[in-house]
Write an enzyme that holds these catalytic residues in place. Structure first.
Site, mmCIF file in Angstrom:
data_model
loop_
_atom_site.group_PDB
_atom_site.id
_atom_site.type_symbol
_atom_site.label_atom_id
_atom_site.label_comp_id
_atom_site.label_asym_id
_atom_site.label_seq_id
_atom_site.Cartn_x
_atom_site.Cartn_y
_atom_site.Cartn_z
ATOM 1 N N HIS A 1 13.388 -2.153 8.916
ATOM 2 C CA HIS A 1 12.301 -2.894 8.256
ATOM 3 C C HIS A 1 12.795 -4.302 7.918
ATOM 4 O O HIS A 1 13.933 -4.483 7.499
ATOM 5 C CB HIS A 1 11.838 -2.164 6.988
ATOM 6 N N GLU B 1 5.799 -5.264 13.347
ATOM 7 C CA GLU B 1 5.395 -5.828 12.059
ATOM 8 C C GLU B 1 5.769 -7.309 12.020
ATOM 9 O O GLU B 1 6.923 -7.648 11.686
ATOM 10 C CB GLU B 1 6.115 -5.111 10.907
HETATM 11 P P1 13P Z 1 1.683 -4.523 4.035
HETATM 12 O O1 13P Z 1 0.733 -3.523 4.628
HETATM 13 O O2 13P Z 1 1.711 -4.501 2.539
HETATM 14 O O3 13P Z 1 1.505 -5.894 4.606
HETATM 15 O O4 13P Z 1 3.155 -4.032 4.458
HETATM 16 C C1 13P Z 1 3.388 -3.697 5.771
HETATM 17 C C2 13P Z 1 4.727 -3.094 5.841
HETATM 18 O O5 13P Z 1 5.726 -3.755 5.626
HETATM 19 C C3 13P Z 1 4.805 -1.651 6.152
HETATM 20 O O6 13P Z 1 6.116 -1.289 6.455
#
Ligand code: 13P
Length: 233
Positions: free
Chosen positions: A85, A157
């Site tokens: 992450h 992401e």
């Molecule tokens: P948000 O949905 O709060 O933008 O976060 C996404 C995330 O980092 C999930 O791992």
């Protein structure tokens, strides 16, 4: 679809008890994976969700204060684990080599890694998105067999999208997913970053998305229910 809920560093003991009671009412055809704070893993009691972790040690066992090993996670029936992450890459300086070791530990204990990749805003502006994503993918999966690689769930992401309310355009998502799937054709690929019940109609237009990794929305169960309902259509 796979809907993974990343609670991040939220919910104290009482709040988590109430949260699980709310989640228990959710009925959906989609697969839910709850990744609570590690403290709550032992109190997980849902039958409509699978259990995930937000992190794992890259080490097997032993003198690693504060770490939680893959074998410990396995003993608590954890089936999935987020790795790579961007918050851990940035705040804890996790390297791709660390992430590669973590993935190997997870696979050893038959826990499915959810590997996060994503570019920063400046990398996107400099048109480095594809090389950045490709490098993150290749380093994280170094030395794995095709069979091992196929087990990994990939989560795209974009860092500039996490918690900001901004989402990429459908064209940008299509472009990235096409690239990821050209390298990893047999893997599930999730989208994460400010996905919510308001923008899901737009995101859902992208046929290549196999599911979502939700941060903020994971904590708002009534909005999450609307999100899931819209995905059924
Ligand atoms: P948000 O949905 O709060 O933008 O976060 C996404 C995330 O980092 C999930 O791992």
């Amino acid at each position: 679809m796979i809907i993974a809920l990343n609670n991040k560093c939220n919910l104290d003991k009482e709040e988590f008890i109430n949260y699980q009671q709310e989640l228990a009412n959710i009925r959906t055809n989609h697969q839910l994976i709850l990744c609570p704070s590690s403290l709550h893993i032992a109190n997980f009691n849902l039958v409509n969700c699978d259990l995930g972790s937000q992190n794992v040690s890259k080490e097997e066992t032993g003198a690693h204060t504060g770490e939680i090993s893959a074998s410990q996670l396995k003993s608590f029936l954890v089936k999935y684990c987020i790795v790579g992450h961007s918050e851990r890459r940035q705040e804890l300086k996790e390297t791709s080599q660390d992430i590669n070791q973590k993935i190997k530990q997870l696979l050893k204990y038959e826990i499915i890694p959810i590997l996060c990749i994503g570019e920063t805003e400046s990398e996107r502006e400099l048109e480095k998105t594809m090389p950045v994503l490709e490098e993150e993918l290749l380093l994280a999966t170094k030395d794995l067999t095709k069979e091992q690689k196929d087990k990994i769930i990939i989560a795209y992401e974009p860092i500039w999208s996490i918690g900001t309310g901004k989402i990429p355009t459908i064209e940008q998502i299509e472009e990235v997913f096409t690239k990821i799937k050209s390298i990893f054709p047999d893997n599930k690929v999730l989208y994460g970053g400010s996905a919510n019940e308001k923008n899901i109609d737009t995101l859902h237009k992208c046929q290549k998305i196999d599911g979502y990794l939700l941060g903020g929305l994971s904590l708002k169960v009534s909005e999450l229910k609307i999100f899931l309902k819209k995905l059924e259509n």
